[in-house]
Scaffold this motif. Structure first.
Motif, PDB file in Angstrom:
ATOM      1  N   LYS A  70       0.835  -1.194   0.000  1.00 45.08           N
ATOM      2  CA  LYS A  70       0.000   0.000   0.000  1.00 45.08           C
ATOM      3  C   LYS A  70       0.875   1.251   0.000  1.00 45.08           C
ATOM      4  O   LYS A  70       1.988   1.243   0.516  1.00 45.08           O
ATOM      5  CB  LYS A  70      -0.916   0.005   1.225  1.00 45.08           C
ATOM      6  N   TYR A  71       0.350   2.317  -0.583  1.00 43.09           N
ATOM      7  CA  TYR A  71       1.156   3.528  -0.681  1.00 43.09           C
ATOM      8  C   TYR A  71       1.253   4.223   0.676  1.00 43.09           C
ATOM      9  O   TYR A  71       0.359   4.116   1.521  1.00 43.09           O
ATOM     10  CB  TYR A  71       0.611   4.479  -1.752  1.00 43.09           C
ATOM     11  N   PRO A  72       2.329   4.966   0.913  1.00 41.19           N
ATOM     12  CA  PRO A  72       2.550   5.595   2.224  1.00 41.19           C
ATOM     13  C   PRO A  72       1.635   6.800   2.444  1.00 41.19           C
ATOM     14  O   PRO A  72       0.989   7.293   1.504  1.00 41.19           O
ATOM     15  CB  PRO A  72       4.021   6.019   2.156  1.00 41.19           C
ATOM     16  N   LEU A  73       1.625   7.272   3.687  1.00 45.09           N
ATOM     17  CA  LEU A  73       0.831   8.446   4.039  1.00 45.09           C
ATOM     18  C   LEU A  73       1.677   9.701   4.123  1.00 45.09           C
ATOM     19  O   LEU A  73       1.146  10.808   4.069  1.00 45.09           O
ATOM     20  CB  LEU A  73       0.135   8.220   5.393  1.00 45.09           C
ATOM     21  N   ARG A  74       2.980   9.545   4.264  1.00 46.08           N
ATOM     22  CA  ARG A  74       3.877  10.685   4.382  1.00 46.08           C
ATOM     23  C   ARG A  74       4.980  10.603   3.333  1.00 46.08           C
ATOM     24  O   ARG A  74       5.329   9.514   2.872  1.00 46.08           O
ATOM     25  CB  ARG A  74       4.490  10.743   5.790  1.00 46.08           C
TER      26      ARG A  74
END
Length: 252
Positions: free
Chosen positions: A161-165
């Motif tokens: 999954k892609y990161p949040l930061r």
């Protein structure tokens, strides 16, 4: 009061949520929230009417006013807090509703109590511009994640999954890409206008370049209206120099 079976279902539901979901989805209970605010408003209206009619207020009424106003303000803040959270999509809402019905549907339930707005708390990523977000979603997880986020979201990292930061590597890569793109925006029109120069060719090239620059600036970079106008005007002013130079070369 809840039965032992209900409590067991609560535990199963929460354990499943912890195991399979990063964000906890919840019902906003729009009907109940508005009903709560309405009864506070009606209570305060009655109190206001009575005080204005009598021209005075007793200690009991003042105490009631204080507690009711405090509860009313808290209810408004709670309602606003829930409405500001990110809403689930239609498909995810249906799935969440069916899941709650499977765990908690009772024969005594009237109508459809699970019909409501569903939401979840989401980190505020508004400061992440579209270009950085595109990098975050397209780069491999091993490059997109920072070391700290990789430790905190190990499961999401393993699932790809892609990161949040924005990681430090990604930020530097993006800065280099932007710097390179800035050079291309200046060099390419210059090359086009200087090869077989003509006034018409220079004007068309400059116009197309300014429009393309404005489109990229508007959709790929998060900037205010004033910043967008200033940067576009500056870029156009630089291209005017190229147009003037190519026009002089063409006349010579």
């Amino acid at each position: 009061m809840f039965s032992g079976e209900d409590i067991e279902n609560f535990v199963k539901y929460v354990n499943r949520s912890l195991d399979e979901e990063e964000d906890f989805h919840f019902l906003r209970f729009e009907f109940l929230q508005r009903l709560n605010l309405t009864q506070f408003q009606a209570r305060l209206v009655r109190l206001k009417s009575r005080i204005q009619k009598e021209g005075k207020a007793s200690r009991r009424e003042l105490k009631m006013l204080q507690s009711t106003m405090s509860a009313y303000a808290t209810a408004i803040r709670d309602y606003r807090c829930l409405r500001l959270q990110k809403s689930l999509g239609i498909s995810e809402t249906k799935r969440r509703k069916l899941l709650l019905q499977r765990f908690f549907q009772s024969e005594s339930d009237f109508n459809d109590p699970f019909q409501s707005h569903y939401a979840f708390f989401k980190d505020d990523n508004k400061k992440i511009d579209p270009l950085r977000r595109a990098f975050m979603t397209s780069l491999p997880a091993r490059l997109a994640y920072s070391d700290e986020e990789r430790r905190q979201r190990s499961r999401e990292y393993a699932e790809g999954k892609y990161p949040l930061r924005v990681s430090q590597f990604m930020d530097r890569l993006l800065r280099f890409t932007v710097a390179l793109a800035g050079g291309v925006f200046l060099i390419m029109p210059m090359i086009i206008t200087m090869l077989n120069p003509s006034q018409m060719k220079s004007l068309v090239t400059a116009s197309v370049a300014v429009v393309f620059f404005a489109v990229v600036l508007s959709f790929a970079v998060r900037a205010s209206n004033a910043e967008t106008l200033i940067w576009t005007a500056t870029y156009a002013a630089v291209l005017v120099v190229f147009v003037g130079t190519s026009a002089g070369a063409s006349s010579n």
